[in-house]
Motif scaffolding. Structure first.
Motif, PDB file in Angstrom:
ATOM      1  N   ILE A   1       0.842  -1.204   0.000  1.00  0.00           N
ATOM      2  CA  ILE A   1       0.000   0.000   0.000  1.00  0.00           C
ATOM      3  C   ILE A   1       0.871   1.247   0.000  1.00  0.00           C
ATOM      4  O   ILE A   1       0.568   2.229  -0.694  1.00  0.00           O
ATOM      5  N   ARG A   2       2.001   1.220   0.723  1.00  0.00           N
ATOM      6  CA  ARG A   2       2.929   2.366   0.683  1.00  0.00           C
ATOM      7  C   ARG A   2       3.438   2.594  -0.733  1.00  0.00           C
ATOM      8  O   ARG A   2       3.514   3.731  -1.207  1.00  0.00           O
ATOM      9  N   LEU A   3       3.816   1.510  -1.405  1.00  0.00           N
ATOM     10  CA  LEU A   3       4.288   1.625  -2.777  1.00  0.00           C
ATOM     11  C   LEU A   3       3.186   2.184  -3.675  1.00  0.00           C
ATOM     12  O   LEU A   3       3.416   3.091  -4.473  1.00  0.00           O
ATOM     13  N   TYR A   4       1.972   1.679  -3.530  1.00  0.00           N
ATOM     14  CA  TYR A   4       0.849   2.142  -4.348  1.00  0.00           C
ATOM     15  C   TYR A   4       0.609   3.639  -4.144  1.00  0.00           C
ATOM     16  O   TYR A   4       0.383   4.379  -5.095  1.00  0.00           O
ATOM     17  N   ARG A   5       0.704   4.088  -2.894  1.00  0.00           N
ATOM     18  CA  ARG A   5       0.494   5.515  -2.612  1.00  0.00           C
ATOM     19  C   ARG A   5       1.637   6.381  -3.123  1.00  0.00           C
ATOM     20  O   ARG A   5       1.429   7.551  -3.439  1.00  0.00           O
ATOM     21  N   ARG A   6       2.840   5.812  -3.200  1.00  0.00           N
ATOM     22  CA  ARG A   6       3.946   6.561  -3.817  1.00  0.00           C
ATOM     23  C   ARG A   6       3.691   6.758  -5.301  1.00  0.00           C
ATOM     24  O   ARG A   6       3.987   7.803  -5.860  1.00  0.00           O
ATOM     25  N   ILE A   7       3.147   5.725  -5.921  1.00  0.00           N
ATOM     26  CA  ILE A   7       2.889   5.786  -7.364  1.00  0.00           C
ATOM     27  C   ILE A   7       1.678   6.662  -7.649  1.00  0.00           C
ATOM     28  O   ILE A   7       1.675   7.439  -8.601  1.00  0.00           O
ATOM     29  N   ASN A   8       0.645   6.533  -6.841  1.00  0.00           N
ATOM     30  CA  ASN A   8      -0.618   7.251  -7.028  1.00  0.00           C
ATOM     31  C   ASN A   8      -0.937   8.089  -5.800  1.00  0.00           C
ATOM     32  O   ASN A   8      -1.811   7.727  -5.009  1.00  0.00           O
ATOM     33  N   PRO A   9      -0.229   9.201  -5.602  1.00  0.00           N
ATOM     34  CA  PRO A   9      -0.482  10.004  -4.403  1.00  0.00           C
ATOM     35  C   PRO A   9      -1.890  10.604  -4.412  1.00  0.00           C
ATOM     36  O   PRO A   9      -2.459  10.877  -5.470  1.00  0.00           O
ATOM     37  N   VAL A  10      -2.426  10.800  -3.220  1.00  0.00           N
ATOM     38  CA  VAL A  10      -3.749  11.402  -3.075  1.00  0.00           C
ATOM     39  C   VAL A  10      -3.607  12.900  -3.302  1.00  0.00           C
ATOM     40  O   VAL A  10      -2.742  13.550  -2.717  1.00  0.00           O
ATOM     41  N   SER A  11      -4.458  13.451  -4.156  1.00  0.00           N
ATOM     42  CA  SER A  11      -4.393  14.886  -4.428  1.00  0.00           C
ATOM     43  C   SER A  11      -4.849  15.670  -3.197  1.00  0.00           C
ATOM     44  O   SER A  11      -5.630  15.162  -2.380  1.00  0.00           O
ATOM     45  N   PRO A  12      -4.401  16.920  -3.048  1.00  0.00           N
ATOM     46  CA  PRO A  12      -4.824  17.727  -1.895  1.00  0.00           C
ATOM     47  C   PRO A  12      -6.347  17.893  -1.817  1.00  0.00           C
ATOM     48  O   PRO A  12      -6.922  17.874  -0.735  1.00  0.00           O
TER      49      PRO A  12
ATOM     50  N   ALA B   1      -8.650  15.745  -2.908  1.00  0.00           N
ATOM     51  CA  ALA B   1      -9.240  14.484  -2.462  1.00  0.00           C
ATOM     52  C   ALA B   1      -9.008  14.281  -0.967  1.00  0.00           C
ATOM     53  O   ALA B   1      -9.890  13.810  -0.248  1.00  0.00           O
ATOM     54  N   LYS B   2      -7.825  14.653  -0.493  1.00  0.00           N
ATOM     55  CA  LYS B   2      -7.509  14.516   0.923  1.00  0.00           C
ATOM     56  C   LYS B   2      -8.432  15.412   1.756  1.00  0.00           C
ATOM     57  O   LYS B   2      -8.953  14.991   2.784  1.00  0.00           O
TER      58      LYS B   2
ATOM     59  N   THR C   1     -13.140  16.093   5.368  1.00  0.00           N
ATOM     60  CA  THR C   1     -14.449  16.708   5.605  1.00  0.00           C
ATOM     61  C   THR C   1     -15.469  15.638   5.957  1.00  0.00           C
ATOM     62  O   THR C   1     -16.227  15.774   6.917  1.00  0.00           O
ATOM     63  N   HIS C   2     -15.491  14.558   5.169  1.00  0.00           N
ATOM     64  CA  HIS C   2     -16.443  13.476   5.436  1.00  0.00           C
ATOM     65  C   HIS C   2     -16.126  12.755   6.740  1.00  0.00           C
ATOM     66  O   HIS C   2     -17.035  12.349   7.464  1.00  0.00           O
ATOM     67  N   GLN C   3     -14.853  12.631   7.058  1.00  0.00           N
ATOM     68  CA  GLN C   3     -14.466  11.977   8.302  1.00  0.00           C
ATOM     69  C   GLN C   3     -14.927  12.803   9.503  1.00  0.00           C
ATOM     70  O   GLN C   3     -15.462  12.258  10.473  1.00  0.00           O
ATOM     71  N   ARG C   4     -14.750  14.131   9.430  1.00  0.00           N
ATOM     72  CA  ARG C   4     -15.208  15.001  10.525  1.00  0.00           C
ATOM     73  C   ARG C   4     -16.729  14.929  10.667  1.00  0.00           C
ATOM     74  O   ARG C   4     -17.256  14.870  11.778  1.00  0.00           O
ATOM     75  N   ALA C   5     -17.425  14.934   9.542  1.00  0.00           N
ATOM     76  CA  ALA C   5     -18.894  14.858   9.585  1.00  0.00           C
ATOM     77  C   ALA C   5     -19.349  13.528  10.193  1.00  0.00           C
ATOM     78  O   ALA C   5     -20.281  13.490  10.984  1.00  0.00           O
ATOM     79  N   PHE C   6     -18.675  12.450   9.823  1.00  0.00           N
ATOM     80  CA  PHE C   6     -19.024  11.134  10.372  1.00  0.00           C
ATOM     81  C   PHE C   6     -18.776  11.092  11.868  1.00  0.00           C
ATOM     82  O   PHE C   6     -19.614  10.617  12.633  1.00  0.00           O
ATOM     83  N   GLN C   7     -17.631  11.617  12.307  1.00  0.00           N
ATOM     84  CA  GLN C   7     -17.311  11.624  13.733  1.00  0.00           C
ATOM     85  C   GLN C   7     -18.327  12.468  14.516  1.00  0.00           C
ATOM     86  O   GLN C   7     -18.720  12.105  15.617  1.00  0.00           O
TER      87      GLN C   7
END
Length: 102
Positions: A71-82, A84-85, A90-96
């Motif tokens: 998964i670390r390798l996959y994230r190096r290849i396909n980083p999450v855009s700012p 998307a992050k 936002t959704h995590q805060r709303a869920f919490q």
């Protein structure tokens, strides 16, 4: 000097366990490979950037041998855009907030 000759002689013998050092590429591929375990670098050294982008998470896990490293390798290849992050946070805060007692 002496060890270079021995290494060259070992490399010339069939079945030799000597492996030449991995050549680092001055591209995105080289940056992705930097810092990875040697066995993973050896597996990926012949890959082009297009080949790497085409790898799935399962491919990365298979190459690395462990789920976490894959998964670390996959994230190096396909980083999450700012964007998307930020969206995920936002959704995590709303869920919490929805889970906390009122």
């Amino acid at each position: 000097q002496e060890s270079k000759k021995a290494a060259a002689a070992a490399a010339a013998r069939p079945g030799s366990s000597y492996a030449p050092p991995i050549k680092r590429q001055d591209s995105r591929v080289g940056k992705i490979l930097q810092g990875l375990p040697t066995n993973v670098q050896k597996e990926l050294v012949g890959f082009s950037e297009t080949d790497l982008i085409g790898l799935t998470k399962d491919d990365c896990v298979d190459i690395c041998g462990s789920k976490a490293q894959g998964i670390r390798l996959y994230r190096r290849i396909n980083p999450v855009s700012p964007q998307a992050k930020e969206h995920q946070e936002t959704h995590q805060r709303a869920f919490q907030a929805s889970q906390s007692p009122q």
